[in-house]
Design an enzyme around this catalytic site. Sequence first.
Site, PDB file in Angstrom:
ATOM      1  N   ALA A 164      43.444  38.525  47.459  1.00 49.64           N
ATOM      2  CA  ALA A 164      42.867  38.172  46.163  1.00 49.64           C
ATOM      3  C   ALA A 164      43.703  38.706  45.003  1.00 49.64           C
ATOM      4  CB  ALA A 164      41.439  38.691  46.083  1.00 49.64           C
ATOM      5  N   HIS A 165      43.265  38.375  43.794  1.00 49.31           N
ATOM      6  CA  HIS A 165      44.058  38.713  42.611  1.00 49.31           C
ATOM      7  C   HIS A 165      44.193  40.224  42.415  1.00 49.31           C
ATOM      8  CE1 HIS A 165      40.133  38.161  40.011  1.00 49.31           C
ATOM      9  NE2 HIS A 165      39.998  39.059  40.951  1.00 49.31           N
ATOM     10  N   ASN A 166      45.405  40.590  41.977  1.00 46.36           N
ATOM     11  CA  ASN A 166      45.758  41.971  41.628  1.00 46.36           C
ATOM     12  C   ASN A 166      45.775  42.937  42.804  1.00 46.36           C
ATOM     13  OD1 ASN A 166      44.039  40.965  38.903  1.00 46.36           O
ATOM     14  ND2 ASN A 166      46.078  41.802  38.569  1.00 46.36           N
TER      15      ASN A 166
END
Length: 344
Positions: free
Chosen positions: A243-245
């Site tokens: 997922a993001h980051n």
Amino acid sequence: MASAVTLADVIAALGGVLHGESATRIERIAPLESADAASLSFLANPRYQAQLATTAAACVIVAPALAEAAAARGAAIETPDPYLYFARLTQWWAARVRARPVPRIHPSAVIDASAVVAADADVGALVVIDAGAQVGAGAVIGAHCVIERGAVIGAGTRLAAHVTVGFDCRIGARCTLHAGVVIGADGFGFAPHAGRWEKIAQLGAVRIGDDVEIGANTCIDRGALDDTVLGDGVKLDNLVQIAHNVRIGAHTAIAGCTAIAGSTTIGAHCTIAGAANIVGHLTIADHVHVSAATLISRSIQKPGLYSGAFPFDDNASWEKNAATLRNLYSLRQRVLALEKKNSS
């Protein structure tokens, strides 16, 4: 057959101590149980030593402790780490039998005039390379790949068919991305408002280091603000969701169907087995090893092996039961002490 070699060829390329006839002909690499008189096999785990007596392999790669037993049945290559030797053998063998294509740009490829594609890159059919994208020296871009605006593909990197690399994402050198990989789709970010969801624009990108391998249909989302980052040498299996980051340290390996939620940091040299789940905003130390199907719901600060899952329930009950479970060992010890006191 064209792929046949001799044991002398293998030793010249990879080293090791040969016990047996160097002119022995090898036509394939095979497991012990299905090997024939033209096969080269390996034995990495001493638990399977009994298979030495039954295998028909022409030669077996073994550790020094098993060299005498292996040589008693036929040819053997002695090496300190048979599994590592086997890995390098497969690379050497593949390089011989899978000839690299002559670099060319397929006439059906669509390449923006501002894109920079190295002269020795190979670009397959129906590839799209958008404005400002860069494809490094010796890269191979498979059929139907899409490299969006400003994306960078490093030297010697190979994209199998149907890979998408999103805008402004960067892939390092000598990486392998298998079919269906998506790099840089939007992270899952929405703000609730009046019973609806307001999209949070994902303004970061994805940065992937050198020598990374990403399995088929794995997805790595772009960051919401900062980038999603994979360090050098990371290995991801098929169907992994990043997922993001998320940040993943160098040389960490993650098996299939694992999902890692947003803004979690995973250290270097970790292993995460299949179907594990890691919730968001956690920190995992270096050299952490997670067993299959384990749910990691809090940060891990110390190296080691972590395992376990807990049946789902309504949240209030689950939290009470989880708290009780953490104290179960100490409660057991207290009960044993009480029983001992009462019996004396």
